[in-house]
Design a protein around this motif. Structure first.
Motif, mmCIF file in Angstrom:
data_model
loop_
_atom_site.group_PDB
_atom_site.id
_atom_site.type_symbol
_atom_site.label_atom_id
_atom_site.label_comp_id
_atom_site.label_asym_id
_atom_site.label_seq_id
_atom_site.Cartn_x
_atom_site.Cartn_y
_atom_site.Cartn_z
ATOM 1 N N LEU A 274 -0.263 5.484 0.087
ATOM 2 C CA LEU A 274 -0.298 4.020 0.074
ATOM 3 C C LEU A 274 1.026 3.512 0.616
ATOM 4 N N ALA A 275 0.964 2.557 1.537
ATOM 5 C CA ALA A 275 2.164 2.004 2.150
ATOM 6 C C ALA A 275 2.054 0.489 2.187
ATOM 7 N N GLY A 276 3.196 -0.194 2.231
ATOM 8 C CA GLY A 276 3.138 -1.643 2.343
ATOM 9 C C GLY A 276 4.496 -2.264 2.579
ATOM 10 N N PHE A 277 4.460 -3.406 3.264
ATOM 11 C CA PHE A 277 5.665 -4.184 3.551
ATOM 12 C C PHE A 277 5.636 -5.486 2.766
ATOM 13 N N SER A 278 6.738 -5.835 2.123
ATOM 14 C CA SER A 278 6.892 -7.104 1.411
ATOM 15 C C SER A 278 5.810 -7.248 0.333
ATOM 16 N N GLN A 279 4.963 -8.251 0.432
ATOM 17 C CA GLN A 279 3.901 -8.406 -0.563
ATOM 18 C C GLN A 279 2.987 -7.179 -0.571
ATOM 19 N N GLY A 280 2.787 -6.573 0.591
ATOM 20 C CA GLY A 280 2.013 -5.340 0.655
ATOM 21 C C GLY A 280 2.701 -4.185 -0.054
ATOM 22 N N GLY A 281 4.033 -4.159 -0.014
ATOM 23 C CA GLY A 281 4.778 -3.146 -0.753
ATOM 24 C C GLY A 281 4.682 -3.362 -2.253
ATOM 25 N N ALA A 282 4.688 -4.625 -2.653
ATOM 26 C CA ALA A 282 4.505 -4.946 -4.073
ATOM 27 C C ALA A 282 3.143 -4.459 -4.554
ATOM 28 N N MET A 283 2.117 -4.612 -3.704
ATOM 29 C CA MET A 283 0.785 -4.146 -4.061
ATOM 30 C C MET A 283 0.704 -2.618 -4.034
ATOM 31 N N THR A 284 1.453 -1.986 -3.150
ATOM 32 C CA THR A 284 1.492 -0.527 -3.126
ATOM 33 C C THR A 284 1.966 0.014 -4.465
ATOM 34 N N LEU A 285 3.021 -0.587 -5.006
ATOM 35 C CA LEU A 285 3.514 -0.173 -6.324
ATOM 36 C C LEU A 285 2.509 -0.524 -7.417
ATOM 37 N N SER A 286 1.995 -1.747 -7.373
ATOM 38 C CA SER A 286 1.094 -2.223 -8.434
ATOM 39 C C SER A 286 -0.162 -1.369 -8.523
ATOM 40 N N ALA A 287 -0.780 -1.092 -7.372
ATOM 41 C CA ALA A 287 -2.012 -0.307 -7.361
ATOM 42 C C ALA A 287 -1.738 1.179 -7.486
ATOM 43 N N GLY A 288 -0.733 1.659 -6.765
ATOM 44 C CA GLY A 288 -0.473 3.098 -6.737
ATOM 45 C C GLY A 288 -0.083 3.669 -8.077
ATOM 46 N N LEU A 289 0.778 2.969 -8.800
ATOM 47 C CA LEU A 289 1.240 3.484 -10.087
ATOM 48 C C LEU A 289 0.157 3.410 -11.152
ATOM 49 N N ARG A 290 -0.849 2.580 -10.944
ATOM 50 C CA ARG A 290 -1.962 2.457 -11.897
ATOM 51 C C ARG A 290 -3.165 3.326 -11.526
ATOM 52 N N HIS A 291 -3.141 3.938 -10.338
ATOM 53 C CA HIS A 291 -4.306 4.710 -9.885
ATOM 54 C C HIS A 291 -4.472 5.960 -10.747
ATOM 55 N N ALA B 102 10.325 -4.733 -0.745
ATOM 56 C CA ALA B 102 9.403 -5.196 -1.776
ATOM 57 C C ALA B 102 10.037 -5.139 -3.161
ATOM 58 N N TYR B 103 9.226 -5.444 -4.160
ATOM 59 C CA TYR B 103 9.651 -5.435 -5.560
ATOM 60 C C TYR B 103 8.425 -5.086 -6.397
ATOM 61 N N LEU B 104 8.633 -4.897 -7.687
ATOM 62 C CA LEU B 104 7.540 -4.544 -8.592
ATOM 63 C C LEU B 104 7.087 -5.777 -9.363
ATOM 64 N N PRO B 105 5.895 -6.310 -9.058
ATOM 65 C CA PRO B 105 5.376 -7.420 -9.869
ATOM 66 C C PRO B 105 4.765 -6.880 -11.164
ATOM 67 N N LEU B 106 4.491 -7.779 -12.092
ATOM 68 C CA LEU B 106 3.936 -7.407 -13.397
ATOM 69 C C LEU B 106 4.748 -6.279 -14.040
ATOM 70 N N HIS B 107 6.073 -6.391 -13.904
ATOM 71 C CA HIS B 107 6.944 -5.316 -14.382
ATOM 72 C C HIS B 107 6.872 -5.128 -15.896
#
Length: 222
Positions: free
Chosen positions: A112-129, A141-146
Motif C-alpha cells: 500500500l502506498a500513498g501521498f499526502s491524504q493518500g499516505g494518511a489512508m495507507t497508514l489508516s487502512a494498512g495498519l488495520r488490515h 503524510a500523517y496518521l489520522p485517528l491516532h
C-alpha cells in the motif's frame, strides 16, 4: 464495487501489486508516470493500481466537491478529523486489496502506498488490515485517528515494513506532524524507515531513488 483505477502491469500475470493512493484534489493519474522511474527490470511482475478517490465536498475548499479520501474541516490538517469519511475510505481500500487477491496476488505481496491524504489512508487502512501486507509506503503524510490506532490496529501488520518520506519545508503536512505520527507508531513497536528531504509538499528525485531501493528490498524478499 471497487473504485475506478488507472493500472500499469510491468509484466503479464503480475505476482505483486502496489496500490497507490493519490492526494487531495488529484486523481489516479497523478502518480502513474512515476512507474518507469521506479521499476527495475530485474523485479518480478508488478501491477501498479492507482485508484480515483470519490468526489466529495471539502470544507477547506469552500465546500466545492473534489476527489478526496475524506473531508478536511480545519485549517490545520489534523483538526476536526472526518472519522466517518476516513472509515468509509478504509473500506474502499479493503475492496481494492480484495480485488488484487481475487486476481491472484496474496496480501503478503501487496504494497500500500500513498501521498499526502493518500499516505494518511495507507497508514489508516494498512495498519488495520487483518492479513500481513508486504509494506506501507507513506509520503508527506500523517496518521489520522491516532487515538484509536492502538486498539484497532491488526497484529498481522505490527512488523510490516514502513517507508516514510517527508519534506522538511512541507507547508501542507508540517514536518512536526509527521514526526509526531512516526514517534507514536514507534512507541507501539512499528518499524519506520524514516527519510527527510529538502523540499516542500512534493516528491523529489532523491526520494524516488530511496523508494526504488526500498521496494527492491521488498520484492527481493521472497
Amino acid at each position: 464495487m471497487p473504485l475506478p483505477t488507472v493500472e500499469h502491469e510491468t509484466r503479464p500475470a503480475p505476482e505483486w501489486a502496489v496500490i497507490w493512493l493519490h492526494g487531495l484534489g488529484a486523481d489516479g493519474n497523478d502518480f502513474a508516470p512515476i512507474v518507469p522511474e521506479l521499476v527495475d527490470p530485474a523485479w518480478p511482475g508488478i501491477r501498479f493500481v492507482f485508484p480515483h478517490a470519490p468526489v466529495r465536498p471539502v470544507t477547506v475548499n469552500n465546500g466545492v466537491p473534489m476527489r478526496a479520501w475524506y473531508d478536511i474541516k480545519g485549517l490545520a490538517i489534523a483538526d476536526k478529523q472526518d472519522a466517518e469519511g476516513i472509515r468509509l475510505s478504509i473500506d474502499e481500500v479493503e475492496q481494492l486489496i480484495a480485488r488484487e487477491q481475487e486476481r491472484g496476488v496474496p496480501a503478503s505481496r501487496i504494497v500500500l502506498a500513498g501521498f499526502s491524504q493518500g499516505g494518511a489512508m495507507t497508514l489508516s487502512a494498512g495498519l488495520r488490515h487483518r492479513e500481513t501486507l508486504a509494506g506501507l509506503l507513506v509520503l508527506s503524510a500523517y496518521l489520522p485517528l491516532h487515538d484509536t490506532i492502538e486498539a484497532e490496529r491488526a497484529g498481522a501488520n505490527h512488523a510490516t515494513p514502513i517507508f516514510w518520506g517527508h519534506g522538511v519545508a512541507d507547508p501542507v503536512v508540517p514536518l512536526a506532524l509527521g514526526e509526531q505520527s512516526k514517534q507514536l507508531l514507534e512507541t507501539l513497536g512499528h518499524r519506520i524507515d524514516w527519510h527527510t528531504y529538502p523540499m516542500g509538499h512534493q516528491v523529489s528525485l532523491p526520494e524516488i531513488g530511496d523508494i526504488r531501493a526500498w521496494l527492491g528490498g521488498i520484492f527481493g524478499a521472497v
